[in-house]
Write a protein that holds these residues in place. Structure first.
Motif, PDB file in Angstrom:
ATOM      1  N   THR A   4       0.810  -1.209   0.000  1.00 36.40           N
ATOM      2  CA  THR A   4       0.000   0.000   0.000  1.00 36.40           C
ATOM      3  C   THR A   4       0.845   1.261   0.000  1.00 36.40           C
ATOM      4  N   ALA A   5       2.173   1.108   0.099  1.00 38.46           N
ATOM      5  CA  ALA A   5       3.061   2.270   0.083  1.00 38.46           C
ATOM      6  C   ALA A   5       4.428   1.831  -0.419  1.00 38.46           C
ATOM      7  N   GLY A   6       5.175   2.813  -0.929  1.00 41.77           N
ATOM      8  CA  GLY A   6       6.483   2.494  -1.480  1.00 41.77           C
ATOM      9  C   GLY A   6       7.423   1.885  -0.450  1.00 41.77           C
ATOM     10  N   MET A   7       7.222   2.265   0.828  1.00 43.85           N
ATOM     11  CA  MET A   7       8.159   1.785   1.854  1.00 43.85           C
ATOM     12  C   MET A   7       7.920   0.342   2.263  1.00 43.85           C
ATOM     13  N   GLN A   8       6.736  -0.175   1.958  1.00 43.79           N
ATOM     14  CA  GLN A   8       6.387  -1.487   2.496  1.00 43.79           C
ATOM     15  C   GLN A   8       7.414  -2.592   2.183  1.00 43.79           C
ATOM     16  N   VAL A  26      -1.724  -0.846  -4.146  1.00 47.80           N
ATOM     17  CA  VAL A  26      -3.171  -1.032  -4.191  1.00 47.80           C
ATOM     18  C   VAL A  26      -3.713  -0.695  -2.807  1.00 47.80           C
ATOM     19  N   ARG A  27      -4.650   0.235  -2.759  1.00 46.06           N
ATOM     20  CA  ARG A  27      -5.294   0.566  -1.477  1.00 46.06           C
ATOM     21  C   ARG A  27      -6.788   0.367  -1.626  1.00 46.06           C
ATOM     22  N   LEU A  28      -7.355  -0.414  -0.704  1.00 39.89           N
ATOM     23  CA  LEU A  28      -8.774  -0.752  -0.844  1.00 39.89           C
ATOM     24  C   LEU A  28      -9.635  -0.098   0.215  1.00 39.89           C
ATOM     25  N   GLU A  79       0.525   4.666  -8.376  1.00 35.62           N
ATOM     26  CA  GLU A  79       1.975   4.505  -8.295  1.00 35.62           C
ATOM     27  C   GLU A  79       2.534   5.567  -7.364  1.00 35.62           C
ATOM     28  N   MET A  80       3.526   5.154  -6.572  1.00 29.83           N
ATOM     29  CA  MET A  80       4.130   6.093  -5.647  1.00 29.83           C
ATOM     30  C   MET A  80       5.599   6.284  -6.002  1.00 29.83           C
ATOM     31  N   LEU A  81       5.952   7.541  -6.236  1.00 29.68           N
ATOM     32  CA  LEU A  81       7.359   7.856  -6.453  1.00 29.68           C
ATOM     33  C   LEU A  81       7.989   8.011  -5.079  1.00 29.68           C
ATOM     34  N   PHE A 136       2.507  12.382  11.696  1.00 27.99           N
ATOM     35  CA  PHE A 136       3.278  11.249  12.197  1.00 27.99           C
ATOM     36  C   PHE A 136       2.863  10.076  11.329  1.00 27.99           C
ATOM     37  N   TRP A 137       3.830   9.351  10.773  1.00 31.22           N
ATOM     38  CA  TRP A 137       3.451   8.324   9.789  1.00 31.22           C
ATOM     39  C   TRP A 137       3.873   6.936  10.214  1.00 31.22           C
ATOM     40  N   ILE A 138       2.917   6.022  10.105  1.00 34.71           N
ATOM     41  CA  ILE A 138       3.196   4.601  10.354  1.00 34.71           C
ATOM     42  C   ILE A 138       2.251   3.796   9.463  1.00 34.71           C
ATOM     43  N   TRP A 152       3.412  15.680  -1.495  1.00 35.63           N
ATOM     44  CA  TRP A 152       4.592  14.855  -1.172  1.00 35.63           C
ATOM     45  C   TRP A 152       4.702  14.731   0.339  1.00 35.63           C
ATOM     46  N   ASN A 153       5.119  13.557   0.754  1.00 32.90           N
ATOM     47  CA  ASN A 153       5.232  13.291   2.181  1.00 32.90           C
ATOM     48  C   ASN A 153       6.644  12.798   2.489  1.00 32.90           C
ATOM     49  N   ASN A 154       7.356  13.529   3.335  1.00 31.14           N
ATOM     50  CA  ASN A 154       8.701  13.096   3.736  1.00 31.14           C
ATOM     51  C   ASN A 154       8.644  12.617   5.174  1.00 31.14           C
ATOM     52  N   VAL A 155       8.857  11.326   5.360  1.00 32.50           N
ATOM     53  CA  VAL A 155       8.782  10.759   6.711  1.00 32.50           C
ATOM     54  C   VAL A 155      10.198  10.565   7.237  1.00 32.50           C
ATOM     55  N   PHE A 156      10.413  11.003   8.466  1.00 30.25           N
ATOM     56  CA  PHE A 156      11.727  10.831   9.083  1.00 30.25           C
ATOM     57  C   PHE A 156      11.633   9.655  10.044  1.00 30.25           C
ATOM     58  N   VAL A 204      15.069   8.149   5.941  1.00 31.46           N
ATOM     59  CA  VAL A 204      14.093   9.011   5.285  1.00 31.46           C
ATOM     60  C   VAL A 204      13.274   8.135   4.357  1.00 31.46           C
ATOM     61  N   ASP A 205      11.952   8.342   4.369  1.00 26.75           N
ATOM     62  CA  ASP A 205      11.050   7.607   3.464  1.00 26.75           C
ATOM     63  C   ASP A 205      10.120   8.636   2.861  1.00 26.75           C
ATOM     64  N   THR A 206      10.221   8.871   1.568  1.00 28.77           N
ATOM     65  CA  THR A 206       9.299   9.849   0.993  1.00 28.77           C
ATOM     66  C   THR A 206       8.361   9.182   0.002  1.00 28.77           C
ATOM     67  N   GLY A 207       7.206   9.779  -0.176  1.00 27.04           N
ATOM     68  CA  GLY A 207       6.236   9.228  -1.118  1.00 27.04           C
ATOM     69  C   GLY A 207       5.450  10.331  -1.798  1.00 27.04           C
ATOM     70  N   MET A 208       5.394  10.244  -3.128  1.00 33.28           N
ATOM     71  CA  MET A 208       4.633  11.240  -3.899  1.00 33.28           C
ATOM     72  C   MET A 208       3.749  10.468  -4.878  1.00 33.28           C
TER      73      MET A 208
END
Ligand code: SER
Length: 582
Positions: free
Chosen positions: A36-40, A64-66, A82-84, A156-158, A195-199, A218-222
């Motif tokens: 569901t995210a590029g970091m997964q 894919v997010r449902l 798609e997530m850059l 805060f992202w998780i 864009w989301n930049n997670v530290f 660093v984990d970013t997603g756009m």
């Protein structure tokens, strides 16, 4: 401008290695159906494992997010996107990350600074206010008024409830011709997050305890769909270059215009694209009644229903035409689409054939049975459509709505429970599962899996549950949470318990009930949100009760002798058992 290619070019120029998109069906994480995210796919590396490509990575990841399924049909939601992303695995942190994002947006994409605004974490009792990030944004020329400090819900992202996490800073773009307000108000919808930049410097466990990770990441997603729409100046993602030719094709096929038919058209193209990517995934997903296969079936059946609404002949190849166009647009980036083109087309057309038979028959009966002058569809008719013609209750509700009628849904469930009572009696000692598509051995392994799950609960602990399951005619495979390698005694106890239950020749009963009722009755279930309102529960004596599509044997003595062949680690905190029936 090709944003995807510019993104990869910019980050590789800045020392990042491009990694390939992982499959959408996670390879080593049975706890989720889809990425569901590029970091997964990167979780082990965020936790400290060394990545073969180094410490600076970038990619575009299929996701894919449902969770928003009911919102598909509006201007901005998609089931597939798609997530850059760019990552630092214990390398650079806030300063460089903010610097890269700022430079990419303002120098490569040429977005004027005045159109940007930022949110950062306001701090709480555990983690301080993120003045550091705010300071770097100011150094870049973002004014104080354009920085908002928000709480944990926003900054805060998780992913889910536990895992690597941290505060984030989100970048917003002013998408409107109105004058840009000097002060940024994040609740003003003209500002859209791009864009989301997670530290990621923390780890949160299942109990909510936060500890520091081995390294600062660093984990970013756009989201690609959104940034493309923003840059092209459209507020409807389906009007951007990602979709416009697909929508045009659908207009040609239907002879209808997008204006006035937006909702149905968006659902059709969105669901076809997602189905194409799921069917082409290396995991070889086929429409079924469980897990990813169930989602695929639901997506295909949903777009077919929308196509019908638009007057498309659903037995035509309308979806294959759209699928081929989508494949031709994406195959340059995802080679599995061209390799598996035939598979994808077969999946779509086979499922369509199956569904169209159910649909046509159900609709004919609907017209015959339903008194169109009545305001409410009677519970017995709704039940007959479901029970005799396989017409899902959701469809009855939809068809009724189209005719200005409603359905006695409570009554339907009442009838349903009566039916379930009857089937409970009838199934005593008599096999009632549908065996189509499953060999005798696979059926046995399904039942053995339920027994194994129950035995593990007794031996390892009550929090054991199914994280993943895979059955072939040769063996079963079962993943479950467990913090240690099973000892020989534990394995022996599990085998003995299962074999005891087999010897006791327990009856396997198939019950049908509403989802709520199943949960209330304590039936075990994985991924509850993917089940329809009416579910099947299999009960084995007093040993096990699980939501499951089946099929199962009628009583346990048919299983033979159960033996664990292998017990190994599947991923952190997850063990995997392979077992056979002899
Ligand atoms: N993981 C974050 C997100 O999905 C940034 O990539 O938004």
């Amino acid at each position: 401008m090709n944003v995807r290619e510019e993104f990869i070019k910019y980050f590789t120029k800045n020392g990042h290695k491009q990694i390939p998109s992982s499959p959408i069906v996670p390879e080593n994480d049975p706890t989720v159906l889809f990425n569901t995210a590029g970091m997964q796919p990167l979780v082990p590396y965020l936790m400290g494992e060394e990545h073969p490509y180094g410490k600076r990575l970038c990619d575009y990841q299929k996701c894919v997010r449902l969770t928003d399924l009911d919102e598909i049909g509006d201007k901005t939601h998609h089931t597939f996107f798609e997530m850059l992303g760019n990552w630092s695995l214990g390398d650079y942190f806030k300063k460089e990350s903010i610097g890269y994002s700022f430079e990419f947006l303002t120098k490569v994409l040429n977005i004027p600074v005045e159109r940007l605004a930022i949110t950062v974490f306001a701090g709480d009792e555990k983690i301080p206010r993120d003045e550091v990030s705010a300071g770097y944004w100011k150094e870049k020329g973002i004014s104080e008024d354009r920085i908002a400090y928000l709480g944990k819900d926003d900054n805060f992202w998780i992913a889910g409830d536990s895992g690597p996490c941290g505060c984030d800073t989100e970048i917003f773009y002013f998408r409107s011709d109105d004058e840009i307000p000097a002060k940024f108000d994040p609740s003003d919808e003209r500002w859209v997050e791009i864009w989301n930049n997670v530290f990621m410097e923390f780890y949160q466990d299942e109990n909510g305890n936060i500890s520091e990770l081995k390294q600062k990441n660093v984990d970013t997603g756009m989201g690609l769909e959104r940034i493309v729409a923003v840059l092209e100046g459209v507020d409807d993602n389906y009007k951007s270059s990602i979709w416009s030719d697909v929508i045009n094709k659908l207009e040609v096929i239907t002879g209808l215009s997008y204006e006035g038919n937006e909702k149905a058209m968006r659902i059709i193209v969105d669901h076809i694209r997602t189905s194409v990517f799921i069917a082409a995934d290396p995991a070889s997903i086929k429409p079924s009644n469980t897990d990813q296969g169930y989602i695929l079936r639901r997506l295909i059946r949903r777009y077919i229903r929308q196509a019908r609404k638009l007057g498309i002949d659903i037995n035509s190849d309308f979806d294959e035409q759209i699928a081929l166009l989508i494949i031709s647009k994406y195959e340059k980036y995802y080679s599995e689409l061209s390799c598996n083109k035939e598979v994808v087309l077969d999946v779509l057309s086979n499922e369509k054939k199956k569904f169209s038979r159910t649909l046509e028959k159900g609709l004919r009966e609907f017209e015959k049975l339903v008194d169109l002058n009545a305001k409410v569809i009677d519970k017995n008719i709704a039940f007959k459509l479901y029970d005799t013609y396989g017409f899902p209750i959701e469809l009855t509700i939809e068809e009724a709505k189209d005719r200005g009628m409603s359905v006695d849904v409570d009554g339907f469930y009442e009838r349903f429970r009566e039916h379930q009572e009857k089937s409970r009696t009838a199934s005593k000692g008599k096999f009632k599962g549908g065996l189509s598509g499953n060999s005798e051995m696979e059926t046995k392994y399904h039942t053995a899996t339920h027994l194994l799950n129950a035995a593990l609960k007794k031996v390892i602990g009550s929090d054991v549950h199914q994280l993943g399951s895979n059955i072939t005619p040769e063996r079963l495979r079962f993943d479950f949470p467990c913090d240690h390698k099973m000892t020989d005694e534990e394995k022996k106890m599990v085998e003995d318990l299962v074999n005891e239950w087999i010897k006791e020749d327990l009856p396997v009963e198939r019950l049908e009930m509403s989802k709520d009722e199943a949960l209330r009755s304590g039936a075990e279930c994985t991924f509850i949100e993917k089940y329809p309102d009416v579910v099947t529960v299999y009960k084995i004596g007093d040993v096990s009760k699980e939501l499951c599509g089946g099929p199962h044997v009628s009583h346990t003595s048919l299983l033979g002798h159960f033996k664990i062949k292998k017990e190994e680690s599947s991923s952190a905190g997850v063990r995997r058992i392979k077992a056979i029936l002899e």
